[in-house]
Design an enzyme around this catalytic site. Structure first.
Site, PDB file in Angstrom:
ATOM      1  N   PRO A   1      -7.533 -25.115   2.210  1.00  0.00           N
ATOM      2  CA  PRO A   1      -8.938 -25.424   2.465  1.00  0.00           C
ATOM      3  C   PRO A   1      -9.846 -24.692   1.475  1.00  0.00           C
ATOM      4  CG  PRO A   1      -7.792 -24.984   4.508  1.00  0.00           C
ATOM      5  CD  PRO A   1      -6.844 -24.636   3.409  1.00  0.00           C
ATOM      6  N   GLU A   2     -10.924 -25.358   1.082  1.00  0.00           N
ATOM      7  CA  GLU A   2     -11.850 -24.768   0.120  1.00  0.00           C
ATOM      8  C   GLU A   2     -13.073 -24.227   0.844  1.00  0.00           C
ATOM      9  OE1 GLU A   2     -12.003 -26.792  -3.567  1.00  0.00           O
ATOM     10  OE2 GLU A   2     -10.046 -27.703  -3.271  1.00  0.00           O
TER      11      GLU A   2
ATOM     12  N   LYS B   1     -13.026 -18.101   1.316  1.00  0.00           N
ATOM     13  CA  LYS B   1     -12.063 -18.833   2.146  1.00  0.00           C
ATOM     14  C   LYS B   1     -11.613 -18.022   3.355  1.00  0.00           C
ATOM     15  CE  LYS B   1     -10.358 -21.151  -2.006  1.00  0.00           C
ATOM     16  NZ  LYS B   1      -9.164 -21.468  -2.808  1.00  0.00           N
TER      17      LYS B   1
ATOM     18  N   ASN C   1      -8.427 -26.059  -5.334  1.00  0.00           N
ATOM     19  CA  ASN C   1      -7.836 -26.923  -6.345  1.00  0.00           C
ATOM     20  C   ASN C   1      -8.613 -28.222  -6.562  1.00  0.00           C
ATOM     21  OD1 ASN C   1      -5.711 -26.794  -8.194  1.00  0.00           O
ATOM     22  ND2 ASN C   1      -4.536 -28.316  -7.049  1.00  0.00           N
TER      23      ASN C   1
ATOM     24  N   ARG D   1      -0.342 -25.342  -9.087  1.00  0.00           N
ATOM     25  CA  ARG D   1      -1.037 -26.353  -8.310  1.00  0.00           C
ATOM     26  C   ARG D   1      -1.238 -27.606  -9.142  1.00  0.00           C
ATOM     27  NH1 ARG D   1      -5.247 -21.728  -6.307  1.00  0.00           N
ATOM     28  NH2 ARG D   1      -4.053 -20.984  -4.539  1.00  0.00           N
TER      29      ARG D   1
END
Length: 280
Positions: free
Chosen positions: A2-3, A51, A165, A250
């Site tokens: 999660p961002e 985060k 990402n 990633r």
């Protein structure tokens, strides 16, 4: 993972459900805190820091959690069935008279003194969605290692907190630079725009159920998750490759026509750099 916008939304849901209410249930299902019992205490607030999630409880205590890839907090009315996953994945239960917050698959969960929150989040750079946001400091942090690839620098939460990402790939596209371009090689005019652009993307999405960077109708994102479909601007096929320092690689998406800078050769391994990795 999660961002920053997703974690901000989680903090708002938890704050709405619990802030100002007395805990009627407090259950941490991790060995270190299995006997901790804060029932009878009041939840003061829940806030995000990059985060990270910080649930502050009276008596000077903070429950610190981090979702990483698979964690989530769900809020249920007391007559609802819990639906966030099987019971063995529950790591935390915080209940009030009308709502219960349940934390699933939380890889980071610790109870600490509120005065010691810096132990958990002190390493973070300016928070894109926080009151400490400082665009000049964020840019200075990014440029402090000019040889570092732009994508890696954006993901480093010590530079600025909140980018994951998806936003990494989207920001690089909007800046017209590949994620492998050394951050110091980013033209000065584009570098100057970077902090404000990053903040704008997270701010416009923090109240949305679906993240969107394209602005108009059509696909929600310019490049992330779109390989090998055509670029929305030029029609060139979007490409994807892993990017990382060898510890956490990633998938990274870019348009080879719209973005300038180095790209990895097909099948090449990620560049390995020796770094410590605090919880991002």
């Amino acid at each position: 993972m999660p961002e920053g916008d997703t974690v901000w939304q989680a903090a708002r849901r938890l704050h709405t459900a619990l802030a100002g209410k007395v805990l009627t249930r407090f259950d941490l299902r991790v060995p270190q805190y299995a006997t901790a019992d804060l029932t009878g205490r009041t939840v003061l607030d829940v806030t995000s820091r990059g985060k990270h999630l910080l649930t502050r409880i009276d008596g000077g205590l903070t429950l610190h959690s981090h979702l990483r890839m698979d964690g989530s907090w769900k809020v249920f009315a007391n007559d609802q069935r819990w639906t966030g996953g099987p019971a063995h994945q529950i790591r935390a239960v915080l209940g009030a008279h009308d709502r219960t917050a349940v934390g699933y698959r939380l890889p980071v969960l610790e109870l600490l003194r509120t005065a010691d929150e810096d132990r958990a989040v002190g390493h973070l750079g300016p928070d894109l969605l926080g009151p400490d946001w400082d665009p000049q400091q964020a840019l200075a942090n990014l440029l402090a290692d000019p040889a570092r690839p732009l994508g890696e620098a954006l993901l480093d939460q010590g530079n600025l907190a909140g980018i994951g990402n998806v936003y990494k790939s989207e920001l690089c596209f909007l800046l017209g630079a590949t994620p492998w371009l050394p951050v110091g090689a980013l033209p000065a005019d584009r570098a100057a725009k970077l902090p404000a652009l990053a903040k704008k993307l997270l701010e416009v999405n923090r109240d949305r159920p679906i993240r969107r960077t394209t602005g108009g109708r059509g696909p929600d994102l310019f490049v992330y998750g779109r390989a090998p479909r055509p670029c929305l601007r030029c029609g060139t096929r979007i490409r994807v490759a892993d990017q990382g320092d060898g510890s956490r690689d990633r998938p990274t998406y870019w348009c080879p026509a719209c973005q300038t800078g180095p790209t990895p050769a097909p099948g090449s391994p990620p560049t390995r750099r020796v770094r410590s990795h605090p919880v991002n």
